[in-house]
Design a protein around this motif. Structure first.
Motif, PDB file in Angstrom:
ATOM      1  N   GLN A  40      37.065  38.007  81.410  1.00 36.78           N
ATOM      2  CA  GLN A  40      38.004  37.017  81.570  1.00 36.78           C
ATOM      3  C   GLN A  40      37.862  35.865  81.037  1.00 36.78           C
ATOM      4  N   PHE A  41      36.726  35.135  80.774  1.00 36.77           N
ATOM      5  CA  PHE A  41      36.356  34.217  80.187  1.00 36.77           C
ATOM      6  C   PHE A  41      35.792  34.351  78.971  1.00 36.77           C
ATOM      7  N   ASN A  42      35.091  35.165  78.629  1.00 36.00           N
ATOM      8  CA  ASN A  42      34.613  35.603  77.221  1.00 36.00           C
ATOM      9  C   ASN A  42      35.122  36.749  76.661  1.00 36.00           C
ATOM     10  N   PRO A  43      36.036  36.723  76.050  1.00 36.80           N
ATOM     11  CA  PRO A  43      36.769  37.933  75.342  1.00 36.80           C
ATOM     12  C   PRO A  43      35.904  38.681  74.538  1.00 36.80           C
ATOM     13  N   ILE A  44      35.616  40.104  74.778  1.00 36.40           N
ATOM     14  CA  ILE A  44      34.675  40.666  73.910  1.00 36.40           C
ATOM     15  C   ILE A  44      35.595  41.642  72.666  1.00 36.40           C
ATOM     16  N   LEU A  45      35.283  41.455  71.536  1.00 37.56           N
ATOM     17  CA  LEU A  45      35.662  42.146  70.351  1.00 37.56           C
ATOM     18  C   LEU A  45      35.174  43.154  70.122  1.00 37.56           C
ATOM     19  N   ASP A  46      35.770  44.288  69.428  1.00 38.88           N
ATOM     20  CA  ASP A  46      35.323  45.489  68.875  1.00 38.88           C
ATOM     21  C   ASP A  46      34.325  46.140  69.728  1.00 38.88           C
ATOM     22  N   ASP A  47      32.913  46.074  69.096  1.00 43.42           N
ATOM     23  CA  ASP A  47      31.761  47.138  69.824  1.00 43.42           C
ATOM     24  C   ASP A  47      30.663  45.885  70.716  1.00 43.42           C
ATOM     25  N   PRO A  48      31.084  45.781  71.973  1.00 42.76           N
ATOM     26  CA  PRO A  48      30.228  44.863  72.607  1.00 42.76           C
ATOM     27  C   PRO A  48      28.690  45.157  72.751  1.00 42.76           C
ATOM     28  N   GLY A  49      28.241  46.614  72.537  1.00 45.04           N
ATOM     29  CA  GLY A  49      26.920  46.930  72.386  1.00 45.04           C
ATOM     30  C   GLY A  49      26.137  46.365  71.270  1.00 45.04           C
ATOM     31  N   GLN A  50      26.931  46.630  70.070  1.00 48.32           N
ATOM     32  CA  GLN A  50      26.272  46.108  68.933  1.00 48.32           C
ATOM     33  C   GLN A  50      26.236  44.682  68.564  1.00 48.32           C
ATOM     34  N   MET A  51      27.389  44.001  69.294  1.00 50.59           N
ATOM     35  CA  MET A  51      27.392  42.602  69.424  1.00 50.59           C
ATOM     36  C   MET A  51      26.149  42.052  70.052  1.00 50.59           C
ATOM     37  N   VAL A  52      25.980  42.513  71.408  1.00 48.09           N
ATOM     38  CA  VAL A  52      24.717  42.177  72.007  1.00 48.09           C
ATOM     39  C   VAL A  52      23.429  42.355  71.558  1.00 48.09           C
ATOM     40  N   ARG A  53      23.290  43.601  70.740  1.00 52.50           N
ATOM     41  CA  ARG A  53      22.122  43.910  70.024  1.00 52.50           C
ATOM     42  C   ARG A  53      21.855  42.895  68.927  1.00 52.50           C
ATOM     43  N   ASP A  54      22.897  42.499  68.261  1.00 50.72           N
ATOM     44  CA  ASP A  54      22.891  41.660  67.201  1.00 50.72           C
ATOM     45  C   ASP A  54      22.439  40.344  67.634  1.00 50.72           C
ATOM     46  N   LEU A  55      23.023  39.998  68.753  1.00 50.44           N
ATOM     47  CA  LEU A  55      22.721  38.522  69.432  1.00 50.44           C
ATOM     48  C   LEU A  55      21.158  38.368  69.784  1.00 50.44           C
ATOM     49  N   VAL A  56      20.736  39.580  70.597  1.00 49.09           N
ATOM     50  CA  VAL A  56      19.166  39.380  71.097  1.00 49.09           C
ATOM     51  C   VAL A  56      18.349  39.315  69.796  1.00 49.09           C
ATOM     52  N   SER A  57      18.666  40.524  68.825  1.00 51.18           N
ATOM     53  CA  SER A  57      17.836  40.341  67.555  1.00 51.18           C
ATOM     54  C   SER A  57      17.846  38.818  67.052  1.00 51.18           C
ATOM     55  N   ARG A  58      18.848  38.214  66.998  1.00 46.39           N
ATOM     56  CA  ARG A  58      18.970  36.960  66.240  1.00 46.39           C
ATOM     57  C   ARG A  58      18.194  35.975  67.315  1.00 46.39           C
ATOM     58  N   PHE A  59      18.143  35.945  68.519  1.00 43.25           N
ATOM     59  CA  PHE A  59      17.424  35.142  69.589  1.00 43.25           C
ATOM     60  C   PHE A  59      15.889  35.336  69.290  1.00 43.25           C
ATOM     61  N   VAL A  60      15.480  36.726  69.108  1.00 47.12           N
ATOM     62  CA  VAL A  60      14.290  37.047  69.050  1.00 47.12           C
ATOM     63  C   VAL A  60      13.658  36.395  67.496  1.00 47.12           C
ATOM     64  N   ALA A  61      14.430  36.625  66.704  1.00 44.57           N
ATOM     65  CA  ALA A  61      13.904  36.142  65.313  1.00 44.57           C
ATOM     66  C   ALA A  61      13.870  34.720  65.291  1.00 44.57           C
ATOM     67  N   ALA A  62      14.603  34.109  65.932  1.00 44.34           N
ATOM     68  CA  ALA A  62      14.768  32.492  66.043  1.00 44.34           C
ATOM     69  C   ALA A  62      13.315  31.940  66.552  1.00 44.34           C
ATOM     70  N   GLN A  63      12.567  32.683  67.402  1.00 40.52           N
ATOM     71  CA  GLN A  63      11.338  32.364  68.060  1.00 40.52           C
ATOM     72  C   GLN A  63      10.171  32.183  66.947  1.00 40.52           C
ATOM     73  N   SER A  64      10.111  32.574  65.848  1.00 44.50           N
ATOM     74  CA  SER A  64       9.370  32.639  64.811  1.00 44.50           C
ATOM     75  C   SER A  64       9.698  31.973  63.602  1.00 44.50           C
TER      76      SER A  64
END
Length: 185
Positions: free
Chosen positions: A86-110
């Protein structure tokens, strides 16, 4: 990050907690495996503990920690909740979007000159992810940053977002000397 006299070894309890601060130095370039934490007392550095790359900020009810590669499962679960959509419309493939986000967050740590901290929110004693929050330093010269957060709809109405926001704002002011922090929706 909050430091009180209980964190200080008895031989170093010569001043109040307000005269101490906790500072982190980046991991050695060769290892990239963690942060060295120092207790700063009267301008002298005293090694305190070795912190892993899994930095934690603890509040009364929450633990805010670094993302791990496999955290995308819990995040995807609440992204698929219709109340979240309702507040965060999900486009196309939410599974891929979430995996990409988490990968980006993990990469930022280093990143050597890290300016973004996106942390998982869990309840104390339960490693299930209930959301995440973060702070991004937008302008080093102006010392400005913004925060953002999201919660699993099953946890709405308990004050967790407020508690996490207070902790991440404190982290920005105390650890990164920012002058101004704002929230983005």
């Amino acid at each position: 990050v909050i430091l009180d006299n209980d964190c200080i070894e008895s031989s170093q309890r010569t001043a109040s907690a307000q005269e101490h601060e906790l500072r982190f130095s980046p991991p050695p370039p060769a290892t990239g495996t963690g942060y060295e934490a120092y207790l700063v007392h009267r301008q002298s550095l005293v090694p305190l503990v070795w912190k892993s790359l899994d930095m934690k900020i603890e509040t009364d009810r929450l633990i805010l920690r670094e993302f791990r590669d496999d955290d995308w499962h819990d995040m995807l679960a609440y992204w698929c909740d219709p109340r979240y959509g309702q507040f965060n419309p999900i486009l196309d493939d939410p599974g891929q979007m979430v995996r990409d986000l988490v990968s980006r967050f993990v990469a930022a740590q280093s990143e050597p000159d890290r300016r973004s901290w996106q942390l998982v929110m869990t309840l104390r004693g339960d490693d299930r992810i209930i959301g995440n929050c973060g702070i991004r330093i937008n302008d080093l010269d102006k010392r400005e940053a913004n925060i953002g957060y999201e919660l699993n709809p099953t946890t709405w109405g308990n004050g967790y977002a407020t508690e996490a926001a207070r902790a991440i704002v404190h982290f920005g002011f105390a650890e990164h000397d920012v002058h101004r922090i704002w929230a983005e929706c």
